[in-house]
Design an enzyme around this catalytic site. Sequence first.
Site, PDB file in Angstrom:
ATOM      1  N   CYS A  19     -16.035   3.057   1.180  1.00 49.78           N
ATOM      2  CA  CYS A  19     -14.896   2.167   1.450  1.00 49.78           C
ATOM      3  C   CYS A  19     -14.419   2.293   2.892  1.00 49.78           C
ATOM      4  O   CYS A  19     -13.808   1.368   3.419  1.00 49.78           O
ATOM      5  CB  CYS A  19     -13.756   2.459   0.475  1.00 49.78           C
ATOM      6  SG  CYS A  19     -13.260   4.185   0.469  1.00 49.78           S
ATOM      7  N   HIS A  70      -7.541   0.791  -6.164  1.00 45.45           N
ATOM      8  CA  HIS A  70      -7.741   0.061  -4.895  1.00 45.45           C
ATOM      9  C   HIS A  70      -8.495  -1.242  -5.224  1.00 45.45           C
ATOM     10  O   HIS A  70      -9.660  -1.417  -4.881  1.00 45.45           O
ATOM     11  CB  HIS A  70      -8.544   0.950  -3.942  1.00 45.45           C
ATOM     12  CG  HIS A  70      -8.510   0.515  -2.511  1.00 45.45           C
ATOM     13  ND1 HIS A  70      -7.762  -0.551  -2.062  1.00 45.45           N
ATOM     14  CD2 HIS A  70      -9.138   1.020  -1.405  1.00 45.45           C
ATOM     15  CE1 HIS A  70      -7.932  -0.675  -0.758  1.00 45.45           C
ATOM     16  NE2 HIS A  70      -8.762   0.248  -0.332  1.00 45.45           N
ATOM     17  N   ASP A 100     -16.582   8.534  -0.910  1.00 44.76           N
ATOM     18  CA  ASP A 100     -15.289   8.334  -0.246  1.00 44.76           C
ATOM     19  C   ASP A 100     -14.918   9.685   0.364  1.00 44.76           C
ATOM     20  O   ASP A 100     -15.514  10.713  -0.002  1.00 44.76           O
ATOM     21  CB  ASP A 100     -14.262   7.879  -1.311  1.00 44.76           C
ATOM     22  CG  ASP A 100     -12.900   7.517  -0.736  1.00 44.76           C
ATOM     23  OD1 ASP A 100     -12.745   7.468   0.499  1.00 44.76           O
ATOM     24  OD2 ASP A 100     -11.973   7.296  -1.548  1.00 44.76           O
ATOM     25  N   ARG A 132       0.874  -1.190   0.000  1.00 44.58           N
ATOM     26  CA  ARG A 132       0.000   0.000   0.000  1.00 44.58           C
ATOM     27  C   ARG A 132       0.900   1.224   0.000  1.00 44.58           C
ATOM     28  O   ARG A 132       1.816   1.340   0.804  1.00 44.58           O
ATOM     29  CB  ARG A 132      -0.881   0.057   1.244  1.00 44.58           C
ATOM     30  CG  ARG A 132      -1.442   1.467   1.474  1.00 44.58           C
ATOM     31  CD  ARG A 132      -2.467   1.584   2.543  1.00 44.58           C
ATOM     32  NE  ARG A 132      -3.700   0.957   2.128  1.00 44.58           N
ATOM     33  CZ  ARG A 132      -4.880   1.202   2.699  1.00 44.58           C
ATOM     34  NH1 ARG A 132      -4.980   2.079   3.672  1.00 44.58           N
ATOM     35  NH2 ARG A 132      -5.957   0.600   2.271  1.00 44.58           N
TER      36      ARG A 132
HETATM   37  N1  NVA Z   1      -9.412   7.588  -1.272  1.00 44.83           N
HETATM   38  C1  NVA Z   1      -9.064   7.110   0.046  1.00 44.83           C
HETATM   39  C2  NVA Z   1      -9.394   5.681   0.179  1.00 44.83           C
HETATM   40  C3  NVA Z   1      -9.140   5.104   1.553  1.00 44.83           C
HETATM   41  C4  NVA Z   1      -9.444   3.653   1.649  1.00 44.83           C
HETATM   42  C5  NVA Z   1      -7.599   7.366   0.279  1.00 44.83           C
HETATM   43  O1  NVA Z   1      -6.795   7.109  -0.633  1.00 44.83           O
HETATM   44  O2  NVA Z   1      -7.241   7.832   1.354  1.00 44.83           O
HETATM   45  N1   CP Z   2     -11.014   0.876   2.887  1.00 46.08           N
HETATM   46  C1   CP Z   2      -9.747   0.779   3.286  1.00 46.08           C
HETATM   47  O1   CP Z   2      -8.839   0.496   2.511  1.00 46.08           O
HETATM   48  O2   CP Z   2      -9.553   1.038   4.613  1.00 46.08           O
HETATM   49  P1   CP Z   2      -8.161   1.155   5.350  1.00 46.08           P
HETATM   50  O3   CP Z   2      -7.516   2.452   4.886  1.00 46.08           O
HETATM   51  O4   CP Z   2      -8.495   1.199   6.811  1.00 46.08           O
HETATM   52  O5   CP Z   2      -7.314  -0.015   4.982  1.00 46.08           O
END
Ligand code: NVA
Ligand code: CP
Length: 330
Positions: free
Chosen positions: A270, A133, A229, A106
């Site tokens: 999400c 994602h 989101d 990640r």
């Molecule tokens: N768009 C958000 C998704 C988190 C799961 C981010 O990248 O922070």
């Molecule tokens: N939805 C999601 O990826 O959550 P986290 O950032 O907690 O992993």
Amino acid sequence: MNLFGRDFLKLLDYTPEEILYLIDLAAELKEKKKNGVLTDVLRGRNIALIFEKTSTRTRCAFEVAAHDLGMGSTYLNPNDSQIGKKESIADTARVLAGMFDGIEYRGFDQEIVETIAKYSKVPVWNGLTNEFHPTQMLADALTIKEHFGKLSGIHLVYMGDARYNTGNSLMVLCAKLGMHFTAVSNKKYFPSEELVKTCQEIAVQTGAVIDFSEDPLEGTKGADVIYTDIWVSMGEPDEVWEERIKDLEPYRVTMDIMNNAGEKCVFMHCLPSFHDLNTGIGKDIKNKYGLDEMEVTDEVFESDRSIVFEEAENRMHTIKAVMYATLKEA
Ligand code: NVA
Ligand code: CP
């Protein structure tokens, strides 16, 4: 279906049949878990979890799923490893691939996870990049299928910043599975022309519909799912909050929007969400900008139309399916 040895970097790399296979496999593994049937078929294996950004769901999903499959897991972040400071990502990939059977990443650019995959001899899984994602998409699809009994033809409306990881990936998911995707936002936040073109080409094959609207009422009419989101994603600078709030406030998911969509419409996110502005960063934003509600109202989030916690649980079952399919010899 044989996905042994494959990476899972973005849905664009997978056929509709392969995606549906992973969703069905997740449902099967979920059923086994609920019935107390062990699935520790990958005993003796180990996975590495690289997190350059924070996580609750994805990290826990990978760890629990790995343990359920009988595997060990090691969590690495830039603060207490050499990643990103003393060692290139290509070297990190080769070192980890020598010790582990699979690597989750990640972090930031999609190019980074693609580079890890290039240098790794073991499967690499994308746990979120700026652009995509994909593991979230499998959980979302499983949740929609559980709720509506089907995926093809479902109308999913995404409100908010649709040109980032979640919005981009939902558009690809819908294109691949013959769904109807509508991004409802200020047009500044529509996905890139290049990705839209790719998805429209896929849609011709699958019968999907991809469209866009700047009108929150017109765009959400008849939707089966309304998805949003957070307005500012991890890694984005704090300075963007002011503009984001101004641009995206008309696209907040409210009960009026849900009612406009129709009775059958459910709410998805999400997570994490700023429906509760009394915690952490939410509190700072609330104080600084005088906002009471962010991307979704507390009323919608807490209502019986919200299936966000089913969706969160499905992160674990679907991530388990990805690891099972890519690590278990057919
Ligand atoms: N768009 C958000 C998704 C988190 C799961 C981010 O990248 O922070
Ligand atoms: N939805 C999601 O990826 O959550 P986290 O950032 O907690 O992993």
